[in-house]
Design a protein around this motif. Structure first.
Motif, PDB file in Angstrom:
ATOM      1  N   THR A 201       0.832  -1.205   0.000  1.00 15.08           N
ATOM      2  CA  THR A 201       0.000   0.000   0.000  1.00 15.08           C
ATOM      3  C   THR A 201       0.866   1.255   0.000  1.00 15.08           C
ATOM      4  O   THR A 201       0.597   2.224  -0.722  1.00 15.08           O
ATOM      5  CB  THR A 201      -0.921   0.000   1.232  1.00 15.08           C
ATOM      6  N   LEU A 202       1.933   1.241   0.818  1.00 20.72           N
ATOM      7  CA  LEU A 202       2.824   2.397   0.849  1.00 20.72           C
ATOM      8  C   LEU A 202       3.536   2.574  -0.489  1.00 20.72           C
ATOM      9  O   LEU A 202       3.744   3.692  -0.954  1.00 20.72           O
ATOM     10  CB  LEU A 202       3.845   2.230   1.975  1.00 20.72           C
ATOM     11  N   ASP A 203       3.914   1.458  -1.129  1.00 18.83           N
ATOM     12  CA  ASP A 203       4.553   1.552  -2.446  1.00 18.83           C
ATOM     13  C   ASP A 203       3.617   2.191  -3.455  1.00 18.83           C
ATOM     14  O   ASP A 203       4.031   3.001  -4.287  1.00 18.83           O
ATOM     15  CB  ASP A 203       4.969   0.161  -2.929  1.00 18.83           C
ATOM     16  N   THR A 204       2.331   1.835  -3.398  1.00 16.04           N
ATOM     17  CA  THR A 204       1.357   2.417  -4.326  1.00 16.04           C
ATOM     18  C   THR A 204       1.208   3.918  -4.080  1.00 16.04           C
ATOM     19  O   THR A 204       1.188   4.726  -5.022  1.00 16.04           O
ATOM     20  CB  THR A 204      -0.002   1.725  -4.158  1.00 16.04           C
ATOM     21  N   ILE A 205       1.101   4.310  -2.801  1.00 16.74           N
ATOM     22  CA  ILE A 205       0.992   5.736  -2.467  1.00 16.74           C
ATOM     23  C   ILE A 205       2.244   6.481  -2.928  1.00 16.74           C
ATOM     24  O   ILE A 205       2.172   7.573  -3.500  1.00 16.74           O
ATOM     25  CB  ILE A 205       0.776   5.916  -0.951  1.00 16.74           C
ATOM     26  N   SER A 206       3.421   5.887  -2.689  1.00 20.92           N
ATOM     27  CA  SER A 206       4.675   6.525  -3.082  1.00 20.92           C
ATOM     28  C   SER A 206       4.744   6.715  -4.591  1.00 20.92           C
ATOM     29  O   SER A 206       5.172   7.753  -5.081  1.00 20.92           O
ATOM     30  CB  SER A 206       5.857   5.668  -2.611  1.00 20.92           C
ATOM     31  N   ARG A 207       4.311   5.694  -5.332  1.00 20.82           N
ATOM     32  CA  ARG A 207       4.369   5.775  -6.792  1.00 20.82           C
ATOM     33  C   ARG A 207       3.374   6.796  -7.336  1.00 20.82           C
ATOM     34  O   ARG A 207       3.677   7.563  -8.250  1.00 20.82           O
ATOM     35  CB  ARG A 207       4.096   4.390  -7.383  1.00 20.82           C
ATOM     36  N   GLU A 208       2.151   6.818  -6.774  1.00 16.52           N
ATOM     37  CA  GLU A 208       1.125   7.724  -7.286  1.00 16.52           C
ATOM     38  C   GLU A 208       1.396   9.174  -6.906  1.00 16.52           C
ATOM     39  O   GLU A 208       1.119  10.090  -7.690  1.00 16.52           O
ATOM     40  CB  GLU A 208      -0.247   7.295  -6.754  1.00 16.52           C
ATOM     41  N   GLN A 209       1.948   9.407  -5.726  1.00 16.92           N
ATOM     42  CA  GLN A 209       2.163  10.772  -5.259  1.00 16.92           C
ATOM     43  C   GLN A 209       3.591  11.262  -5.495  1.00 16.92           C
ATOM     44  O   GLN A 209       3.905  12.408  -5.159  1.00 16.92           O
ATOM     45  CB  GLN A 209       1.841  10.863  -3.746  1.00 16.92           C
ATOM     46  N   GLY A 210       4.441  10.409  -6.039  1.00 19.42           N
ATOM     47  CA  GLY A 210       5.805  10.840  -6.328  1.00 19.42           C
ATOM     48  C   GLY A 210       6.629  11.075  -5.076  1.00 19.42           C
ATOM     49  O   GLY A 210       7.388  12.050  -5.005  1.00 19.42           O
TER      50      GLY A 210
END
Length: 757
Positions: A201-210
């Protein structure tokens, strides 16, 4: 100028401060925007969980309503029906398709509604105390029944299993089976799910929000270039973890790019002021340094940094006056690198330069600070030992040490290869200043030539008798020049009366025999001899090097080829002729035309001629020489590689120069019967030749054992004193006539037998 410099620096300072302020404001705005984006993303995640558990809860409710016996199976035990399996299968959708870490169907009392494996039961036991308040709140605040499709639910951020999580609970109405009293009609169940915020989940947030390098931490342990965002529990507001990342700060980037520009501008303004004041002094320093550098280059070698010939002569002149009064002596050693040209030609000039510097490093390590090591040019060096005791022979140890060091392999980074060279040294010992420097260098050069001509890799100390050898060599060179001038292009063996005092040239022939054991003659090699009136019969090794150095090899080689071709034209057509040629001949413009013209005049077919080159000669052949060999081969002339394996070998030469024949050197043949390595080396060369489709000739056969081994090993042709020595043409004709008579008799016998039959 000072006022302008101060004003410019002040303006730059204001611009710099304004840029820092603007960058800081930009960084603050960017950081605040990233925090809002993370917070909004978490809120969106909570909303999404609320929507997803509504859909999953509706699915559970449909299964429970369609098959009330599902709940009864929990009471019955391990005899599980299709309803329970379907319900559990549907429950797995929450963890696979929707990405939840766990999903439980729970009764209002906080117990699992379905049978579960031990791991699931244990996990639910640990999270039950944390999730039970959600169920209790949902029961307390449950609205009145309505026709709305939405089910009551609760979604919160909390810490589960020590990790930040988003957990959701949704209410499910189920139908009780007939006859069951534990659960009446419309029994209440709850679907409980949770998903960890770290990991995927954190990886997805990191990827989407840069978020660069986003990671989860239980405490705010961010580095100086990172920021931390606190995740608070929805119910209590207590921190359950921190998201830490390296923020994108555009203001800092702008400042980072602007500061060097502003700094350079400030330095330029300050530098202009001081440059005007120091310009004159700087010009004087540059002029002095340039003069010193030019003076240094005039007496030093650019590549190695060693003193050159001029500075060496100065040091030599300075040490001479003090030798006799102080009972001291000096030594000059001329050092010439062996095989340097082969390395330079094989691996290029860059590798040659690297080799020279490495050789200088090894020699410099063996001499004292007061000694002078100089480079005279190319691969020639000079060493001056200016202060030696009369009985001190340390110079011999130094020179022998140089020979030993330079004979060790050199690892070249440029050519990515290890090479061996070696050196030859000529020494002259100086007792006083009675001789000029030119004479001293000449004596050292005479000693060096003796060292090179006597086998290289050694040192020779000057002796007056060496001058007699040099004089004899010069006389021999003059005699050879006069002989070639008087001989002209006349290939005959008769000598004109005016040339009687310099002798005459004659071509000898050494027979080459088939390697099939039949003893049949296959051809001959032409070898020139010089009948000198005072020195007797001279072999080629006595005068061919002189001809090479003095440029007479072209005329000598042409004479030998013409004489041999005219002689071979009358031989049987099956016999071939081998003639040695030098690199100078191959490089000479029009060499191929001369060869073809000589063959045409003599009436010898080109296919009967074989030109022999040594391995060392191949390194002296440039692209023009390769083209010359190509033209000769196109007319049928064959090319043989002489002394194979003894030079600076490269197997690529067999292909690059289209070699037709490999001649195995006599040094390898002599090992047959004496050392086991000899048979292995010869067999390897023969195997290589067969693989490449090359003919082979073994030289220097002197014993029957050597001949038998070569015949058994499949050598194409044999040559050596055992079979035939080099003899004049008149004697060689007798061998040809004998072979011809034997062949005629064999033919007549076969014909007679045929008639009788």
């Amino acid at each position: 100028m000072l006022l302008l410099a101060i004003s410019g620096l002040a303006i730059l300072g204001l611009v710099f401060l304004a840029a820092i302020w603007a960058g800081s404001e930009s960084d603050a705005a960017a950081l605040d925007r990233q925090r809002h984006l993370v917070n909004d993303r978490l809120e969106d995640l909570v909303k999404r969980v609320s929507q997803e558990i509504q859909m999953i809860g509706a699915g559970y409710a449909s299964f429970l309503a369609a098959d009330p016996a599902v709940l009864e199976e929990k009471i019955i035990g391990p005899n599980r029906g299709s309803g329970a399996s379907s319900a559990e299968t549907f429950g797995k959708i929450a963890t696979t398709a929707f990405g939840y870490n766990a999903a439980f169907l729970v009764t209002s009392s906080g117990e699992l509604a379905l049978n579960a494996d031990a791991e699931t039961a244990r996990r639910f036991k640990w999270v039950r105390p944390l999730l039970q308040p959600l169920i209790h709140d949902l029961e307390t605040d449950q609205p009145q029944p309505s026709t709305s499709a939405a089910k009551p639910s609760r979604v919160q951020l909390m810490r589960l299993e020590g990790r930040p999580s988003v957990a959701g609970v949704v209410s499910i109405k189920g139908a009780s089976p007939a006859g069951a009293h534990e659960h009446g009609q419309g029994a209440q169940f709850y679907l409980v799910v949770f998903r960890f915020l770290d990991g995927a989940t954190l990886d997805t947030i990191s990827r989407e929000q840069g978020l660069a390098g986003a990671r989860y931490a239980r405490t705010a342990d961010q580095e100086h270039n990172e920021v931390a965002f606190q995740i608070a529990a929805t119910g209590s507001g207590e921190p359950i973890g921190f998201i830490i990342w390296e923020p994108d700060l555009p203001g800092s980037r702008v400042i980072g790019r602007l500061v060097p520009v502003l700094s350079i501008a400030g330095l330029i303004i300050a530098g202009l002021f001081f440059a005007l004041m120091g310009r004159l002094r700087k010009s004087l320093r540059e002029l002095s340094a340039s003069e010193h550098h030019a003076r240094h280059l005039s007496v030093h070698d650019v590549l190695t940094g060693l003193p050159n010939r001029a500075l060496f002569a100065v040091h030599l002149v300075q040490c001479l006056p003090d030798l006799a009064p102080l009972r001291r002596r000096a030594v000059i050693a001329l050092i010439d690198l062996d095989k340097f040209k082969e390395v330079n030609d094989s691996y290029g000039h860059a590798a040659g330069d690297e080799l020279l510097r490495a050789a200088v490093g090894r020699m410099s390590a063996l001499i004292k600070p007061g000694d002078t090591l100089s480079r005279f040019g190319g691969d020639e060096f000079a060493l001056l030992l200016p202060d030696l005791d009369e009985a001190d022979n340390v110079y011999l140890a130094i020179c022998n040490g140089i020979i030993d060091e330079l004979s060790k392999p050199f690892q070249l980074n440029t050519g990515d290869a290890a090479v061996r060279i070696g050196c030859s040294i000529g020494i002259v010992v100086i007792q006083d200043a009675s001789h000029p420097t030119n004479e001293l260098l000449r004596r050292a050069d005479v000693a060096l030539y003796e060292a090179k001509s006597s086998g290289r890799g050694r040192l020779v100390e000057y002796d007056p008798c060496l001058d007699h050898r040099v004089e004899a060599r010069e006389n021999l060179k003059n005699d050879l020049r006069l002989l070639l001038e008087q001989t002209g292009e006349d290939p005959g063996l008769q000598v004109r009366p005016s040339a009687a005092h310099v002798g005459r040239l004659e071509v000898y022939y050494q027979g080459v025999y088939h390697g099939d054991g039949s003893g049949r003659l296959s051809g001959a090699e032409a070898l020139v001899r010089w009948h000198h009136p005072t020195l007797g019969l001279l072999s080629p090794d006595k005068f061919i090097p002189i001809a090479e150095e003095s440029g007479m090899i072209l005329r000598l080689g042409e004479w030998v080829l013409r004489d041999a071709a005219q002689s071979a034209a009358s031989w049987p057509a099956a016999l071939s002729l081998s003639v040695n040629v030098s690199p100078s001949q191959i490089r000479h413009r029009g060499f191929e035309s001369h060869v073809l013209s000589i063959l045409s005049e003599a009436g010898l077919r080109p296919s009967r001629l074989e030109l022999e080159l040594t391995e060392a000669a191949l390194f002296d052949i440039d692209e023009r020489g390769q083209a010359t060999l190509g033209v000769l081969r196109s007319h049928g002339i064959r090319i043989a590689l002489d002394d194979f394996g003894t030079g600076f070998s490269s197997l690529s030469h067999l292909i690059q120069f289209n070699i037709d024949r490999i001649k195995i050197d006599r040094s390898f043949v002599s090992l047959l019967g004496t050392k086991a390595e000899g048979a292995a080396i010869v067999s390897a060369i023969l195997g290589l030749s067969r693989t490449l489709g090359k003919a082979t000739t073994a030289e220097g056969i002197e014993t029957e054992g050597q001949k038998d081994f070569l015949v058994a090993a499949g050598c194409s042709d044999l040559q050596g004193y055992l079979l035939s020595r080099p003899v004049p043409l008149s004697e060689f004709r007798k061998k040809i006539d004998g072979v011809q008579v034997a062949e005629d008799r064999a033919t007549m016998n076969v014909a007679a037998q045929t008639v009788s039959a």
